[in-house]
Design an enzyme around this catalytic site. Sequence first.
Site, PDB file in Angstrom:
ATOM      1  N   ASP A 157      38.125 -46.991-121.647  1.00 19.21           N
ATOM      2  CA  ASP A 157      37.712 -46.565-122.550  1.00 19.21           C
ATOM      3  C   ASP A 157      38.235 -47.197-123.914  1.00 19.21           C
ATOM      4  OD1 ASP A 157      37.195 -43.992-123.974  1.00 19.21           O
ATOM      5  OD2 ASP A 157      39.144 -44.084-124.638  1.00 19.21           O
ATOM      6  N   GLU A 191      31.951 -48.072-121.622  1.00 24.53           N
ATOM      7  CA  GLU A 191      31.058 -47.229-122.581  1.00 24.53           C
ATOM      8  C   GLU A 191      30.042 -48.080-123.131  1.00 24.53           C
ATOM      9  OE1 GLU A 191      33.637 -43.903-124.491  1.00 24.53           O
ATOM     10  OE2 GLU A 191      34.513 -45.513-124.761  1.00 24.53           O
ATOM     11  N   CYS A 234      37.057 -32.516-118.503  1.00 27.20           N
ATOM     12  CA  CYS A 234      38.380 -32.774-117.887  1.00 27.20           C
ATOM     13  C   CYS A 234      38.021 -33.622-116.552  1.00 27.20           C
ATOM     14  CB  CYS A 234      39.040 -31.476-117.355  1.00 27.20           C
ATOM     15  SG  CYS A 234      40.379 -31.469-116.306  1.00 27.20           S
ATOM     16  N   CYS A 254      43.040 -25.937-116.074  1.00 24.05           N
ATOM     17  CA  CYS A 254      43.408 -26.066-114.761  1.00 24.05           C
ATOM     18  C   CYS A 254      44.991 -26.745-114.267  1.00 24.05           C
ATOM     19  CB  CYS A 254      42.347 -26.933-114.314  1.00 24.05           C
ATOM     20  SG  CYS A 254      42.463 -28.570-114.571  1.00 24.05           S
ATOM     21  N   ASP A 278      42.930 -41.003-123.864  1.00 23.80           N
ATOM     22  CA  ASP A 278      42.140 -42.119-123.652  1.00 23.80           C
ATOM     23  C   ASP A 278      41.878 -42.456-122.216  1.00 23.80           C
ATOM     24  OD1 ASP A 278      41.739 -42.343-126.253  1.00 23.80           O
ATOM     25  OD2 ASP A 278      43.566 -43.658-126.447  1.00 23.80           O
TER      26      ASP A 278
END
Length: 417
Positions: A187, A289, A341, A361, A368
């Site tokens: 990322d 990405e 998530c 949760c 990141d």
Amino acid sequence: MIVLEYKIRAKQYQLTAIDEAIRTGQFVRNKALRYWMDNKGVNKYDLNKYTAVIAKEFDFANKLNSTARQSSAERAWSGIARFLDNCKKKIKGKKGFPKFKKHSRSFEYKRSGWKLDETTKKHITFTDKNNIGRVKLVGSRDIYYYGADLIKRVRLVRRADGYYCQFCISIEEKEILEPTGRVIGLDMGLKYLYADSFGHTEENPRFYRKSEQRLNRLGRRLSRKYRNPNKGKSGKLMIKNPQTRQSNNYHKARVTKAKQHLKVSRQRKDHAVKLARCVCASNDCIVYEDLSVRNLVKNRKLSKSISDAGWTQFRNWVEYLGWKMGKITIAVPPHYTSQDCPACGKRVKKSLSTRTHVCECGYVEDRDVAASINILQKGLNTVGHTGIYAWRDLPSWAVGATLLSNGESLNQESHCF
């Protein structure tokens, strides 16, 4: 292909001849572009034939080697072909209509117009009518091990710190490494250059930010030495005189600032190469990405930091070294990778200032790192990624290369180390 680069050591009249050859190549490219604009149905081969007409019409163009003129016309055609391809794909926004060059810095020969010394191969002689002559090649890489028939192109490049000669050699270098059994998701960010799915973060070096104070000081020094063509020696406003020339001190200050910019760009490239090599050598599959940096830099508050990070350069090197080492590289869409998530898949909206992902949760992780896990999951879920690339698009290093059915290149020019 691989590219070997040497610095040129020559006399002043030879460097002046190189500058004239660069301007001539720029002139041929612009004339070829104008010929395409004025005549419908012109293709690449018509532009190559038109270079002979230019040589007959202009004596200074005739001094340049015929293959060098054809290379300049091919540069014009590369911009034309990219524009036509964008029109066929109907991309949004501007299609990139080719423009006339104003400040070229390089030109290239093909198989003629130059000759390497057979004994040492540390000198090269240019045999056309530009009177460049014999120049010395300075560099640690030895071109002695490659035959002259493998050298497809010779390129002369002018930079702020001197002149360079590049040799495009038609060989393929593959590195055979043992499988590591690791897959990784990356990322890209500004606080960290990247965060991976293992929880490791790589610091952003920020080379431009560290040199920004010196660059600003050099810019002020350059501005003080600038001669305004609208003012006379007394400082009074006068009729604009386009013949006003800048002083030698101005050009010295300009070169000093250009060298500092060149240093920053070389630091960024060296860091990207070393980091990409480590990532590709230690992982079998790299997922990252597919960022549209061109649109991201439109943010006025983050554009300088995004450009300083060098995301595109790092990605290009990951793709090239992944191909060279036989690794799998996958580009995935970046949508909602920072919001979803990784544990339950629920979308948790957060602003850029929120650096920690907290889900109902109970999953808590760095923003990141959580995004890198989502990126890895997207990459592994990409249907049909084996042997090809995300969305069946070619990577940036393979544009213009002849590819086999399994994605390997028949004619690949590597990045210059």
